[in-house]
Every structure is written in C-alpha cells, then in structure tokens.
Design a protein around this motif. Structure first.
Motif, PDB file in Angstrom:
ATOM      1  N   LYS A  32       0.703  -1.354  -0.179  1.00  0.00           N
ATOM      2  CA  LYS A  32      -0.160   0.161  -0.161  1.00  0.00           C
ATOM      3  C   LYS A  32       1.012   1.516  -0.303  1.00  0.00           C
ATOM      4  O   LYS A  32       0.400   1.941  -0.787  1.00  0.00           O
ATOM      5  CB  LYS A  32      -0.932   0.207   1.161  1.00  0.00           C
ATOM      6  CG  LYS A  32      -1.660   1.288   1.395  1.00  0.00           C
ATOM      7  CD  LYS A  32      -2.634   0.876   2.079  1.00  0.00           C
ATOM      8  CE  LYS A  32      -3.316   3.035   3.274  1.00  0.00           C
ATOM      9  NZ  LYS A  32      -3.719   3.041   3.853  1.00  0.00           N
ATOM     10  N   GLN A  33       1.951   1.303   0.851  1.00  0.00           N
ATOM     11  CA  GLN A  33       2.875   2.557   0.964  1.00  0.00           C
ATOM     12  C   GLN A  33       3.682   2.622  -0.386  1.00  0.00           C
ATOM     13  O   GLN A  33       4.118   3.717  -0.590  1.00  0.00           O
ATOM     14  CB  GLN A  33       3.819   2.264   1.292  1.00  0.00           C
ATOM     15  CG  GLN A  33       5.048   3.187   2.042  1.00  0.00           C
ATOM     16  CD  GLN A  33       6.009   3.178   2.954  1.00  0.00           C
ATOM     17  OE1 GLN A  33       5.663   1.708   3.565  1.00  0.00           O
ATOM     18  NE2 GLN A  33       7.485   3.999   2.774  1.00  0.00           N
ATOM     19  N   LEU A  34       3.826   1.423  -0.854  1.00  0.00           N
ATOM     20  CA  LEU A  34       4.780   1.886  -2.378  1.00  0.00           C
ATOM     21  C   LEU A  34       3.758   2.175  -3.484  1.00  0.00           C
ATOM     22  O   LEU A  34       4.131   3.299  -4.396  1.00  0.00           O
ATOM     23  CB  LEU A  34       5.709   0.413  -3.456  1.00  0.00           C
ATOM     24  CG  LEU A  34       7.009  -0.159  -1.917  1.00  0.00           C
ATOM     25  CD1 LEU A  34       6.584  -1.442  -1.997  1.00  0.00           C
ATOM     26  CD2 LEU A  34       8.241   1.140  -2.158  1.00  0.00           C
ATOM     27  N   LEU A  35       2.668   1.842  -3.748  1.00  0.00           N
ATOM     28  CA  LEU A  35       1.478   2.027  -4.087  1.00  0.00           C
ATOM     29  C   LEU A  35       0.799   3.622  -3.997  1.00  0.00           C
ATOM     30  O   LEU A  35       0.846   4.417  -5.152  1.00  0.00           O
ATOM     31  CB  LEU A  35      -0.061   1.422  -4.308  1.00  0.00           C
ATOM     32  CG  LEU A  35       0.013  -0.071  -5.366  1.00  0.00           C
ATOM     33  CD1 LEU A  35      -0.677  -0.817  -3.852  1.00  0.00           C
ATOM     34  CD2 LEU A  35       0.459   0.060  -6.746  1.00  0.00           C
ATOM     35  N   GLN A  36       1.180   3.730  -2.664  1.00  0.00           N
ATOM     36  CA  GLN A  36       0.865   5.835  -2.343  1.00  0.00           C
ATOM     37  C   GLN A  36       1.797   6.558  -2.969  1.00  0.00           C
ATOM     38  O   GLN A  36       2.084   7.520  -3.778  1.00  0.00           O
ATOM     39  CB  GLN A  36       0.343   5.410  -0.555  1.00  0.00           C
ATOM     40  CG  GLN A  36      -0.544   6.812  -0.984  1.00  0.00           C
ATOM     41  CD  GLN A  36      -1.497   6.683  -1.497  1.00  0.00           C
ATOM     42  OE1 GLN A  36      -2.685   6.736  -1.058  1.00  0.00           O
ATOM     43  NE2 GLN A  36      -1.651   8.449  -2.488  1.00  0.00           N
ATOM     44  N   GLN A  37       2.983   5.931  -2.497  1.00  0.00           N
ATOM     45  CA  GLN A  37       4.055   6.616  -2.799  1.00  0.00           C
ATOM     46  C   GLN A  37       4.091   6.893  -4.551  1.00  0.00           C
ATOM     47  O   GLN A  37       4.133   7.944  -5.673  1.00  0.00           O
ATOM     48  CB  GLN A  37       5.489   6.067  -2.819  1.00  0.00           C
ATOM     49  CG  GLN A  37       5.688   5.851  -1.448  1.00  0.00           C
ATOM     50  CD  GLN A  37       7.047   4.998  -0.895  1.00  0.00           C
ATOM     51  OE1 GLN A  37       7.609   4.931  -1.600  1.00  0.00           O
ATOM     52  NE2 GLN A  37       7.331   5.577   0.421  1.00  0.00           N
ATOM     53  N   GLN A  38       3.865   6.045  -5.117  1.00  0.00           N
ATOM     54  CA  GLN A  38       3.715   5.775  -7.543  1.00  0.00           C
ATOM     55  C   GLN A  38       2.608   7.160  -7.277  1.00  0.00           C
ATOM     56  O   GLN A  38       3.068   7.568  -8.512  1.00  0.00           O
ATOM     57  CB  GLN A  38       4.159   4.359  -7.160  1.00  0.00           C
ATOM     58  CG  GLN A  38       3.391   4.229  -9.213  1.00  0.00           C
ATOM     59  CD  GLN A  38       3.548   3.061  -9.504  1.00  0.00           C
ATOM     60  OE1 GLN A  38       2.074   2.125  -9.300  1.00  0.00           O
ATOM     61  NE2 GLN A  38       4.164   2.109 -10.403  1.00  0.00           N
ATOM     62  N   TYR A  39       1.266   6.899  -7.087  1.00  0.00           N
ATOM     63  CA  TYR A  39       0.645   7.859  -7.258  1.00  0.00           C
ATOM     64  C   TYR A  39       0.517   9.463  -6.957  1.00  0.00           C
ATOM     65  O   TYR A  39       0.291  10.349  -8.146  1.00  0.00           O
ATOM     66  CB  TYR A  39      -0.866   7.546  -6.443  1.00  0.00           C
ATOM     67  CG  TYR A  39      -1.666   5.799  -7.922  1.00  0.00           C
ATOM     68  CD1 TYR A  39      -2.196   6.100  -8.718  1.00  0.00           C
ATOM     69  CD2 TYR A  39      -1.517   5.215  -7.345  1.00  0.00           C
ATOM     70  CE1 TYR A  39      -2.803   4.832  -9.630  1.00  0.00           C
ATOM     71  CE2 TYR A  39      -2.552   3.684  -7.896  1.00  0.00           C
ATOM     72  CZ  TYR A  39      -3.041   4.288  -8.617  1.00  0.00           C
ATOM     73  OH  TYR A  39      -3.146   2.819  -9.633  1.00  0.00           O
ATOM     74  N   ASP A  40       1.027   9.552  -5.963  1.00  0.00           N
ATOM     75  CA  ASP A  40       1.607  10.407  -5.245  1.00  0.00           C
ATOM     76  C   ASP A  40       2.678  11.235  -6.197  1.00  0.00           C
ATOM     77  O   ASP A  40       2.541  12.016  -6.719  1.00  0.00           O
ATOM     78  CB  ASP A  40       2.307  10.538  -3.881  1.00  0.00           C
ATOM     79  CG  ASP A  40       1.163  10.505  -3.202  1.00  0.00           C
ATOM     80  OD1 ASP A  40      -0.347  10.817  -3.247  1.00  0.00           O
ATOM     81  OD2 ASP A  40       1.345  10.427  -2.038  1.00  0.00           O
ATOM     82  N   ALA A  41       3.414  10.720  -6.630  1.00  0.00           N
ATOM     83  CA  ALA A  41       4.715  10.817  -7.780  1.00  0.00           C
ATOM     84  C   ALA A  41       3.943  11.868  -9.367  1.00  0.00           C
ATOM     85  O   ALA A  41       4.940  12.859  -9.740  1.00  0.00           O
ATOM     86  CB  ALA A  41       5.524   9.710  -7.661  1.00  0.00           C
ATOM     87  N   ARG A  42       2.582  10.914  -9.583  1.00  0.00           N
ATOM     88  CA  ARG A  42       2.617  10.973 -10.191  1.00  0.00           C
ATOM     89  C   ARG A  42       1.455  11.868 -11.132  1.00  0.00           C
ATOM     90  O   ARG A  42       1.527  13.159 -11.211  1.00  0.00           O
ATOM     91  CB  ARG A  42       2.170   9.762 -11.899  1.00  0.00           C
ATOM     92  CG  ARG A  42       2.853   8.585 -11.810  1.00  0.00           C
ATOM     93  CD  ARG A  42       2.251   7.456 -12.289  1.00  0.00           C
ATOM     94  NE  ARG A  42       3.036   6.440 -12.984  1.00  0.00           N
ATOM     95  CZ  ARG A  42       2.856   5.145 -12.835  1.00  0.00           C
ATOM     96  NH1 ARG A  42       0.633   4.939 -13.039  1.00  0.00           N
ATOM     97  NH2 ARG A  42       3.168   4.265 -13.058  1.00  0.00           N
ATOM     98  N   TYR A  43       0.143  12.151  -9.939  1.00  0.00           N
ATOM     99  CA  TYR A  43      -0.590  12.494  -9.213  1.00  0.00           C
ATOM    100  C   TYR A  43      -0.471  13.133  -8.095  1.00  0.00           C
ATOM    101  O   TYR A  43      -1.362  12.567  -7.493  1.00  0.00           O
ATOM    102  CB  TYR A  43      -2.010  11.954  -9.718  1.00  0.00           C
ATOM    103  CG  TYR A  43      -1.855  10.994 -10.985  1.00  0.00           C
ATOM    104  CD1 TYR A  43      -2.079  11.979 -12.292  1.00  0.00           C
ATOM    105  CD2 TYR A  43      -1.291  10.144 -11.241  1.00  0.00           C
ATOM    106  CE1 TYR A  43      -1.775  10.572 -13.929  1.00  0.00           C
ATOM    107  CE2 TYR A  43      -1.637   9.021 -12.482  1.00  0.00           C
ATOM    108  CZ  TYR A  43      -1.785   9.967 -12.980  1.00  0.00           C
ATOM    109  OH  TYR A  43      -1.570   8.857 -14.348  1.00  0.00           O
TER     110      TYR A  43
END
Length: 136
Positions: A29-40
């Motif tokens: 979850k943490q990694l996915l959130q970081q990925q989405y935050d980096a894009r959007y």
C-alpha cells in the motif's frame, strides 16, 4: 511449562515471518501510494490493498499480484485547473496535459469522493539498500 512453550512458539513464528522479508499488504500500500503521489500529487488515496499472490525469482526481486481501491480526493476538473495554473515552460505544460488526458481516459470524468477498484495488478519489486521499491 506450557506458557514457556507457547511463548517460544510465538517468538519462533514472529522470527520466521521477519526472516521471510517479503513485502506485505502494508508495504505494498505504501509503495502504491508513493507511485500515485509521484504521478498525480495529492489526487488520490490508495485503500483496501489485498495481496492476492506473490512469488520471488531471487532474493532481490519479488512479484506481487494485488487488488486495491482508489479514492479520488478532488475532481478531474479541479485537478486539471491546478495543473494548468502551475508555472512551467510550454513543453512541460504539454506533457502535463497529455498525462492528465491519459488519466481521464483511464478513470473517466471522476469527481471528488469517487472510487475506482483495481481488481488485479501485477507489481514488480526490487530489493534496494533502502528496502523494496516498485520497478514498474
């Protein structure tokens, strides 16, 4: 004596779990959130991550199949307004516009509070000096 045996079993289970060092749902979850935050940045929250399956080809690579929900914090229109108001050169603005266009193709004309369910996604992770990182 039974208490000592029970405590030993619990400690052994905890130690074996820690040694496996595969990313769990919290880390994914943490990694996915970081990925989405980096894009959007600030657009969405990742919730209800469930690891459906996982396997490792080596101790440096791990693959996980996950399902999760995306909750939008703001509407597509509000997000686009924020993006167009940011300073930058014309090329940066064009790239931002194209990225936002892809976002609309994928999720539609979402509103704040809308939810989107990702039923299955395969994540590829690599072990780094700082822990597991997404490679895709």
């Amino acid at each position: 004596m039974k208490i000592i045996s029970s405590l030993t079993a619990i400690l052994l289970a905890v130690a074996l779990t820690a040694c496996s060092d595969t990313p769990g749902e919290t880390k994914l979850k943490q990694l996915l959130q970081q990925q989405y935050d980096a894009r959007y940045a600030g657009l969405m929250d990742i919730n209800d991550v469930k690891k459906l399956n996982g396997w490792s080809d080596s101790d440096k690579h791990y693959t996980a199949e996950v399902a999760y929900n995306i909750a939008f914090k703001k509407s597509f229109a509000a997000f686009m307004n924020e993006q167009t108001e940011q300073p930058g050169n014309p090329l940066e603005k064009m790239v931002t516009g194209m990225s936002a266009g892809m976002l609309k193709l994928q999720y539609g004309d979402f509103k704040a509070g809308d939810k989107y369910q990702v039923k299955q996604q395969t994540l590829t992770l690599r072990m780094t000096e700082n822990g597991w990182m997404l490679t895709n």
